[in-house]
Design a protein around this motif. Structure first.
Motif, PDB file in Angstrom:
ATOM      1  N   ILE A 248       0.991  -1.326  -0.086  1.00 21.68           N
ATOM      2  CA  ILE A 248      -0.053   0.051   0.108  1.00 21.68           C
ATOM      3  C   ILE A 248       0.794   1.195  -0.091  1.00 21.68           C
ATOM      4  O   ILE A 248       1.815   1.372   0.591  1.00 21.68           O
ATOM      5  N   SER A 275       2.263  -7.214   5.984  1.00 24.52           N
ATOM      6  CA  SER A 275       2.017  -5.695   5.386  1.00 24.52           C
ATOM      7  C   SER A 275       3.248  -5.091   4.979  1.00 24.52           C
ATOM      8  O   SER A 275       4.087  -4.913   5.810  1.00 24.52           O
ATOM      9  N   THR A 277       3.705  -1.188   4.117  1.00 24.37           N
ATOM     10  CA  THR A 277       3.054   0.228   3.517  1.00 24.37           C
ATOM     11  C   THR A 277       4.058   1.525   3.474  1.00 24.37           C
ATOM     12  O   THR A 277       5.036   1.464   4.170  1.00 24.37           O
ATOM     13  N   ILE A 284      -2.212   6.001   6.747  1.00 24.53           N
ATOM     14  CA  ILE A 284      -2.225   4.586   6.639  1.00 24.53           C
ATOM     15  C   ILE A 284      -2.494   3.879   8.263  1.00 24.53           C
ATOM     16  O   ILE A 284      -1.696   4.020   9.063  1.00 24.53           O
ATOM     17  N   ALA A 286      -3.050   0.296   9.839  1.00 25.00           N
ATOM     18  CA  ALA A 286      -2.634  -0.983   9.197  1.00 25.00           C
ATOM     19  C   ALA A 286      -3.083  -1.997  10.425  1.00 25.00           C
ATOM     20  O   ALA A 286      -2.033  -2.312  11.426  1.00 25.00           O
ATOM     21  N   GLY A 305       6.417  -0.376   7.684  1.00 18.53           N
ATOM     22  CA  GLY A 305       6.039   0.884   6.888  1.00 18.53           C
ATOM     23  C   GLY A 305       7.124   1.680   7.082  1.00 18.53           C
ATOM     24  O   GLY A 305       7.953   1.672   7.863  1.00 18.53           O
ATOM     25  N   ILE A 313       1.732   6.666   9.796  1.00 16.66           N
ATOM     26  CA  ILE A 313       1.287   5.164   9.604  1.00 16.66           C
ATOM     27  C   ILE A 313       1.271   4.798  10.961  1.00 16.66           C
ATOM     28  O   ILE A 313       2.042   4.716  11.878  1.00 16.66           O
TER      29      ILE A 313
END
Length: 391
Positions: A248, A275, A277, A284, A286, A305, A313
């Motif tokens: 993402i 994940s 990011t 974001i 998450a 992230g 994040i």
């Protein structure tokens, strides 16, 4: 408690949920030339090379539904409800229509969506591709998708969501119920290619029976106004396995709340959530959650992230073990590109921007997802475009 500002609920009355029916197509190559690039960046092959079936929903109705290979059936959900007497064992069985205002809106006003079902034992070699497309401004789109992967069958679905180049504002509401039967395997790749003032509210639940496998991939590299995405996956059969991977990127003005929940309800189950990011100015959130209710069972959660420009994040890893002997673990990290990695590449002839860009590309690497070559090329181009915007 965090000071993070959460996205406010939307006013559904701002969007149009009636009146935009479409001309049915018999060939994806008849799509408007101006829209082809957006569909490509959502993973859709207009030539339908190496595709077992194609489905296209535009605005408020089906535009195309075509099956090319044996072993898989693809229908518009309205047609499937009529053919199979309401799909009483599947339709609204995993998701409560009253869960929130978005699920209720789809329940009360269904525009369409896809129904995909394999035959028992079928090994469908080529992916099914589907696209949920918005072509008019201020459209509210309600879809309900059902996927049934029958016993000992295998299937890959590539689903792309996008808007026409001149759409300024829209809302997509999507319900997905996924059933993976005993010994079946589903690879599900979702690519979002929206625009900077589109709101997206998917609601998805999956159940996996004994020895079933679910590989779930989510890719969002382009601007979007807001996304709420939190699929729930129940590993209900002994030996069930689930993996969820997401990549993402959030530019300025973007708010993304995207994560995954997995519940291990049977022995010898395994779950993994990964994940990746990046924010270049957007927000974001998450969340990741794994619950262990049986033994032996293993779950791992990884959330990493990068903050390349001022943005937020908020990683929320959660593990909940409910029985003695369950094995759950997580690792989470949010920060900047490591200086030592930049210096290492600079020592080999790259300038600082080139070094940073190379590291970011590696961070966004989707090779592990096992994507078809055509789709991988489209994603590589999207990553290149995202890198150009970052630097």
């Amino acid at each position: 408690m965090s000071n993070i500002k959460h996205q406010e609920d939307l006013n559904l009355e701002e969007f149009v949920f009636d009146g935009y029916e479409n001309v049915v197509l018999d060939d994806l190559r008849k799509i408007d030339e101006k829209d082809r690039e957006n569909l490509l960046m959502a993973g859709i092959d207009l030539e339908e090379r190496q595709r077992s079936a194609s489905f296209l929903h535009v605005n408020h109705s089906k535009a195309l539904c075509k099956t090319c290979d044996k072993g898989v059936e693809v229908l518009d959900i309205k047609e499937a409800l009529e053919k199979y007497q309401g799909l009483k064992d599947y339709y609204w069985k995993l998701i409560d229509p009253d869960k929130d205002e978005y699920t209720k809106a789809v329940y009360e006003k269904l525009h369409g969506g896809y129904f995909i079902r394999t035959e028992k034992g079928a090994k469908v070699q080529n992916p099914v591709q589907s696209c949920l497309f918005i072509k008019r401004d201020k459209v509210g789109q309600n879809v309900h998708n059902i996927i049934i992967v029958e016993e000992d069958s295998e299937l890959h679905i590539i689903t792309g969501c996008s808007v026409a180049h001149d759409v300024n504002s829209a809302l997509h509401l999507g319900i997905s119920e996924i059933f993976i039967k005993k010994g079946a395997k589903l690879t599900f790749t979702m690519i979002h290619n929206w625009s900077s003032n589109v709101h997206v509210r998917p609601r998805s639940v999956c159940t996996i029976e004994q020895d079933g496998v679910f590989i779930n991939n989510y890719i969002l590299l382009k601007p979007v106004k807001s996304v709420q995405l939190y699929p729930t996956i129940y590993l209900n059969g002994r030996g069930a396995v689930a993996t969820s991977s997401s990549v993402i990127v959030a530019p300025p003005g973007t708010y993304i709340n995207a994560g995954t929940k997995m519940v291990l309800n049977a022995p010898e189950t395994k779950a993994e959530i990964v994940s990746r990011t990046i924010t270049t100015g957007g927000t974001i959130v998450a969340p990741g959650y794994i619950q262990g209710n049986a033994v032996p069972a293993k779950g791992h959660l990884e959330c990493k992230g990068l903050i390349l420009k001022d943005g937020i994040i908020h990683a929320i890893p959660e593990l909940e073990g409910r029985v003695t002997g369950v094995e759950l673990s997580h690792e989470a990290a949010v920060g900047k590109v490591a200086q030592e990695e930049i210096e290492y590449l600079m020592a080999r002839g790259l300038d600082e921007d080139e070094a940073t860009s190379t590291i970011v590309r590696g961070f966004l690497n989707v090779d592990i997802m096992g994507l078809p070559p055509e789709l991988k090329q489209a994603i590589d181009k999207t990553i290149e475009d995202a890198r150009d915007e970052m630097f």
